[in-house]
Design an enzyme around this catalytic site. Structure first.
Site, PDB file in Angstrom:
ATOM      1  N   HIS A  82       0.597   7.042  -8.141  1.00  0.00           N
ATOM      2  CA  HIS A  82      -0.356   7.075  -7.036  1.00  0.00           C
ATOM      3  C   HIS A  82      -1.041   8.436  -6.915  1.00  0.00           C
ATOM      4  O   HIS A  82      -0.523   9.458  -7.376  1.00  0.00           O
ATOM      5  CB  HIS A  82       0.345   6.723  -5.731  1.00  0.00           C
ATOM      6  CG  HIS A  82       0.698   5.279  -5.626  1.00  0.00           C
ATOM      7  ND1 HIS A  82       1.312   4.745  -4.535  1.00  0.00           N
ATOM      8  CD2 HIS A  82       0.502   4.240  -6.487  1.00  0.00           C
ATOM      9  CE1 HIS A  82       1.493   3.441  -4.716  1.00  0.00           C
ATOM     10  NE2 HIS A  82       1.014   3.123  -5.891  1.00  0.00           N
ATOM     11  N   GLU A  84      -1.517  10.419  -4.333  1.00  0.00           N
ATOM     12  CA  GLU A  84      -0.745  11.426  -3.597  1.00  0.00           C
ATOM     13  C   GLU A  84       0.332  12.033  -4.486  1.00  0.00           C
ATOM     14  O   GLU A  84       0.533  13.245  -4.509  1.00  0.00           O
ATOM     15  CB  GLU A  84      -0.068  10.820  -2.359  1.00  0.00           C
ATOM     16  CG  GLU A  84      -0.979  10.066  -1.429  1.00  0.00           C
ATOM     17  CD  GLU A  84      -0.999   8.570  -1.733  1.00  0.00           C
ATOM     18  OE1 GLU A  84      -1.391   8.163  -2.849  1.00  0.00           O
ATOM     19  OE2 GLU A  84      -0.630   7.799  -0.831  1.00  0.00           O
ATOM     20  N   CYS A 120       1.905   4.774   0.782  1.00  0.00           N
ATOM     21  CA  CYS A 120       2.971   3.784   0.655  1.00  0.00           C
ATOM     22  C   CYS A 120       4.303   4.454   1.014  1.00  0.00           C
ATOM     23  O   CYS A 120       4.379   5.673   1.167  1.00  0.00           O
ATOM     24  CB  CYS A 120       3.014   3.216  -0.763  1.00  0.00           C
ATOM     25  SG  CYS A 120       3.658   4.373  -1.997  1.00  0.00           S
ATOM     26  N   CYS A 123       5.276   7.226  -1.504  1.00  0.00           N
ATOM     27  CA  CYS A 123       4.465   8.438  -1.367  1.00  0.00           C
ATOM     28  C   CYS A 123       4.752   9.162  -0.053  1.00  0.00           C
ATOM     29  O   CYS A 123       4.692  10.391  -0.002  1.00  0.00           O
ATOM     30  CB  CYS A 123       2.989   8.110  -1.508  1.00  0.00           C
ATOM     31  SG  CYS A 123       2.520   7.739  -3.224  1.00  0.00           S
TER      32      CYS A 123
END
Length: 165
Positions: A82, A84, A120, A123
């Site tokens: 992801h 992040e 999420c 993250c």
């Protein structure tokens, strides 16, 4: 002559995150992240497979899309890291303590901003441990939400069994 209106700083950093998202290789959603501390860009990240591995855009399919997995669930089936996480991986922790993370997500299908976008659960854990203080998420071209990361510590949704986001 029309007066020039300078972009406010929050939307400037969100604009940077949106530009970073254009490097995404995901077939479902594009996210871009920018970590900023004391008005200095520390790191950027976008969604893509780990270095050296084939991206979904290269393969031409997304397993999670094929299996119709809801947003925010079954990340172990995703090929990508992801935005992040990629931004955090590329920054020293000492520079992230007290920093802000700017996050923009768009739908690949129509380019619209992702409704109620947020990190999420995986993250969120990375953001907490990195020492990031706030996450600023774009809702549309001008509007955004500011999330105090300490609220994720206090409200641990994993204890309530919350799935998705």
């Amino acid at each position: 002559m029309q007066a020039f209106q300078r972009r406010d700083k929050v939307n400037y950093y969100l604009d940077l995150a949106e530009v970073v998202s254009k490097r995404c290789t995901c077939l479902r959603r594009w996210y871009g992240a920018v970590i900023v501390k004391n008005d200095e860009v520390i790191s950027t990240g976008y969604v893509g497979a780990p270095r050296g591995r084939a991206n979904c855009s290269d393969l031409g399919y997304c397993l999670r899309k094929k299996l119709e997995i809801p947003r925010g669930e079954r990340f172990e089936l995703c090929r990508s890291v992801h935005a992040e996480a990629n931004a955090i991986i590329c920054a020293p922790r000492r520079d992230m303590i007290g920093a802000d993370l700017y996050l923009v997500g768009t739908e690949v299908s129509d380019g619209s901003y992702i409704k109620n976008a947020v990190c999420c659960s995986m993250c969120k854990r990375l953001v907490i441990n990195a020492g990031i203080a706030r996450v600023i998420v774009r809702d549309d071209r001008e509007n955004y939400r500011v999330i105090q990361v300490e609220s994720w510590v206090a409200d641990d949704e994993s204890l309530r069994g919350v799935l998705g986001y």
